[in-house]
Design a protein around this motif. Structure first.
Motif, PDB file in Angstrom:
ATOM      1  N   GLU A   1       0.828  -1.201   0.000  1.00 49.48           N
ATOM      2  CA  GLU A   1       0.000   0.000   0.000  1.00 49.48           C
ATOM      3  C   GLU A   1       0.866   1.257   0.000  1.00 49.48           C
ATOM      4  N   LEU A   2       1.972   1.224   0.723  1.00 48.70           N
ATOM      5  CA  LEU A   2       2.896   2.363   0.720  1.00 48.70           C
ATOM      6  C   LEU A   2       3.497   2.564  -0.670  1.00 48.70           C
ATOM      7  N   ASN A   3       3.864   1.481  -1.338  1.00 50.97           N
ATOM      8  CA  ASN A   3       4.417   1.593  -2.690  1.00 50.97           C
ATOM      9  C   ASN A   3       3.399   2.159  -3.672  1.00 50.97           C
ATOM     10  N   ALA A   4       2.125   1.919  -3.403  1.00 54.94           N
ATOM     11  CA  ALA A   4       1.068   2.427  -4.279  1.00 54.94           C
ATOM     12  C   ALA A   4       0.758   3.891  -4.015  1.00 54.94           C
ATOM     13  N   TYR A   5       0.722   4.285  -2.730  1.00 57.03           N
ATOM     14  CA  TYR A   5       0.208   5.605  -2.373  1.00 57.03           C
ATOM     15  C   TYR A   5       1.207   6.532  -1.687  1.00 57.03           C
ATOM     16  N   TRP A   6       2.375   6.016  -1.339  1.00 54.83           N
ATOM     17  CA  TRP A   6       3.432   6.882  -0.792  1.00 54.83           C
ATOM     18  C   TRP A   6       4.699   6.529  -1.548  1.00 54.83           C
ATOM     19  N   SER A   7       4.657   6.760  -2.833  1.00 54.92           N
ATOM     20  CA  SER A   7       5.698   6.333  -3.747  1.00 54.92           C
ATOM     21  C   SER A   7       6.583   7.520  -4.127  1.00 54.92           C
ATOM     22  N   THR A   8       7.580   7.260  -4.950  1.00 53.09           N
ATOM     23  CA  THR A   8       8.388   8.333  -5.521  1.00 53.09           C
ATOM     24  C   THR A   8       8.488   8.124  -7.024  1.00 53.09           C
ATOM     25  N   ILE A   9       8.295   9.180  -7.778  1.00 55.83           N
ATOM     26  CA  ILE A   9       8.436   9.110  -9.233  1.00 55.83           C
ATOM     27  C   ILE A   9       9.591  10.004  -9.695  1.00 55.83           C
TER      28      ILE A   9
ATOM     29  N   PHE B   1       2.597   5.112   9.970  1.00 58.30           N
ATOM     30  CA  PHE B   1       2.379   4.944   8.531  1.00 58.30           C
ATOM     31  C   PHE B   1       0.995   4.370   8.236  1.00 58.30           C
ATOM     32  N   LYS B   2       0.514   3.499   9.099  1.00 59.59           N
ATOM     33  CA  LYS B   2      -0.841   2.972   8.922  1.00 59.59           C
ATOM     34  C   LYS B   2      -1.864   4.099   9.018  1.00 59.59           C
ATOM     35  N   THR B   3      -1.663   5.017   9.958  1.00 61.75           N
ATOM     36  CA  THR B   3      -2.567   6.160  10.115  1.00 61.75           C
ATOM     37  C   THR B   3      -2.575   7.023   8.867  1.00 61.75           C
ATOM     38  N   ALA B   4      -1.400   7.306   8.323  1.00 66.03           N
ATOM     39  CA  ALA B   4      -1.313   8.126   7.105  1.00 66.03           C
ATOM     40  C   ALA B   4      -2.084   7.475   5.954  1.00 66.03           C
ATOM     41  N   LEU B   5      -1.910   6.185   5.783  1.00 67.28           N
ATOM     42  CA  LEU B   5      -2.598   5.477   4.703  1.00 67.28           C
ATOM     43  C   LEU B   5      -4.114   5.470   4.911  1.00 67.28           C
ATOM     44  N   GLU B   6      -4.546   5.273   6.139  1.00 76.64           N
ATOM     45  CA  GLU B   6      -5.977   5.254   6.426  1.00 76.64           C
ATOM     46  C   GLU B   6      -6.619   6.621   6.198  1.00 76.64           C
ATOM     47  N   LEU B   7      -5.929   7.677   6.584  1.00 76.26           N
ATOM     48  CA  LEU B   7      -6.472   9.027   6.395  1.00 76.26           C
ATOM     49  C   LEU B   7      -6.612   9.336   4.910  1.00 76.26           C
ATOM     50  N   ARG B   8      -5.598   8.984   4.125  1.00 68.98           N
ATOM     51  CA  ARG B   8      -5.659   9.225   2.681  1.00 68.98           C
ATOM     52  C   ARG B   8      -6.831   8.487   2.060  1.00 68.98           C
ATOM     53  N   SER B   9      -7.010   7.231   2.487  1.00 70.34           N
ATOM     54  CA  SER B   9      -8.084   6.407   1.931  1.00 70.34           C
ATOM     55  C   SER B   9      -9.462   6.972   2.268  1.00 70.34           C
ATOM     56  N   LYS B  10      -9.636   7.411   3.502  1.00 67.54           N
ATOM     57  CA  LYS B  10     -10.935   7.940   3.931  1.00 67.54           C
ATOM     58  C   LYS B  10     -11.305   9.216   3.182  1.00 67.54           C
TER      59      LYS B  10
ATOM     60  N   LYS C   1      -5.415  15.824  16.962  1.00 72.50           N
ATOM     61  CA  LYS C   1      -4.209  15.175  17.481  1.00 72.50           C
ATOM     62  C   LYS C   1      -4.260  13.656  17.456  1.00 72.50           C
ATOM     63  N   ASP C   2      -5.430  13.076  17.649  1.00 70.79           N
ATOM     64  CA  ASP C   2      -5.496  11.610  17.615  1.00 70.79           C
ATOM     65  C   ASP C   2      -5.954  11.079  16.252  1.00 70.79           C
ATOM     66  N   ALA C   3      -5.967  11.977  15.266  1.00 70.03           N
ATOM     67  CA  ALA C   3      -6.268  11.612  13.876  1.00 70.03           C
ATOM     68  C   ALA C   3      -7.659  11.001  13.719  1.00 70.03           C
ATOM     69  N   SER C   4      -8.570  11.346  14.627  1.00 67.43           N
ATOM     70  CA  SER C   4      -9.921  10.786  14.574  1.00 67.43           C
ATOM     71  C   SER C   4     -10.912  11.693  13.850  1.00 67.43           C
TER      72      SER C   4
END
Length: 267
Positions: free
Chosen positions: A95-103, A133-142, A202-205
């Protein structure tokens, strides 16, 4: 001569603890920064390259989950020292390679960017490396930004321009908050949508309006470029061609409208 008094060890330890407490940093909100990849590709003649980890998602990329102080508006960084272990992200790697990648060229993976984000901001979050990193991915997805954009007529294209105020309105109506919109100039001196700064408590909720919005320069209208995997090549050749239909993208060759019969100019 007066006798030299010895300072008790316990008092020295107490002073040390007080000093650490005073120096301790804290944050009270996150800023999730996401980038539209084609805008990165169009900024320079260097273009962009396919990551060594394979094709990323045709979506907004994460470029950081940053920690901020709402009182000062300053980023809260490097609160402590902590090593980065790529092995701790084994279940998140795809998931990181898909959404937190570098081009960025030449082709590489994003490991050093993940490491930098962890050692700069993640160490201030109070989260474990994995949960950061899980939090970052979840926030982006939501957020589901690309779906929000396309359902409101802001469609990736090589030819359309969109009013920045319309983009702001769409975001506010769908997310209920104000976000930071960052633009950049492409090779043809046109403004393009580059990055969005979206804030959470602060708690990313909970998503919130950014307490401190930086002032970013944008034109009244911006492009929202088409993302095509053909533009991710080891050595992209940036060519400007003139057609009669407006802009488009063919492979990694950029096409901008006038007369399809005309010759093209290599930048």
């Amino acid at each position: 001569m007066a006798p030299i008094k010895t300072i008790p060890t316990a008092f020295i330890v107490f002073l040390g603890l007080c000093s650490q407490a005073l120096a301790a940093k804290d944050f009270d909100y996150y800023s999730l920064v996401v980038m539209w990849p084609p805008s990165y590709c169009y900024q320079t003649k260097a273009g962009c390259c396919l990551p060594t980890t394979g094709k990323p998602a045709k979506d907004f990329f994460i470029t950081g989950l940053q920690t901020y102080d709402s009182t000062t508006g300053a980023a809260v960084t490097k609160c402590k020292k902590s090593n980065f272990y790529i092995s701790e992200l084994s279940d998140l790697t795809d998931e990181l390679n898909a959404y937190w990648s570098t081009i960025k060229c030449p082709s590489s993976n994003a490991h050093r960017y993940w490491k930098n984000s962890w050692k700069t901001y993640g160490v201030c979050s109070g989260l474990s490396q994995h949960d950061y990193f899980k939090t970052a991915l979840e926030l982006r997805s939501k957020l589901n930004l690309l779906s929000i954009f396309t359902s409101n007529g802001i469609v990736p294209s090589g030819e359309n321009f969109y009013k920045v105020e319309h983009i702001k309105k769409v975001i506010e109506e769908n997310l209920g908050v104000t976000v930071g919109i960052q633009c950049s100039k492409n090779l043809w001196d046109e403004w393009q949508l580059y990055q969005l700064h979206i804030c959470f408590n602060k708690d990313a909720s909970k998503i919130i309006s950014c307490p401190q919005l930086k002032s970013y320069t944008c034109g009244d209208e911006v492009t929202f470029g088409l993302f095509n995997y053909d533009m991710l090549s080891p050595a992209p050749e940036t060519i400007r061609m003139y057609t009669g239909e407006g802009s488009a993208v063919i492979g990694h060759k950029f096409i901008l409208g006038k007369d399809v019969e005309s010759s093209f100019l290599k930048l």
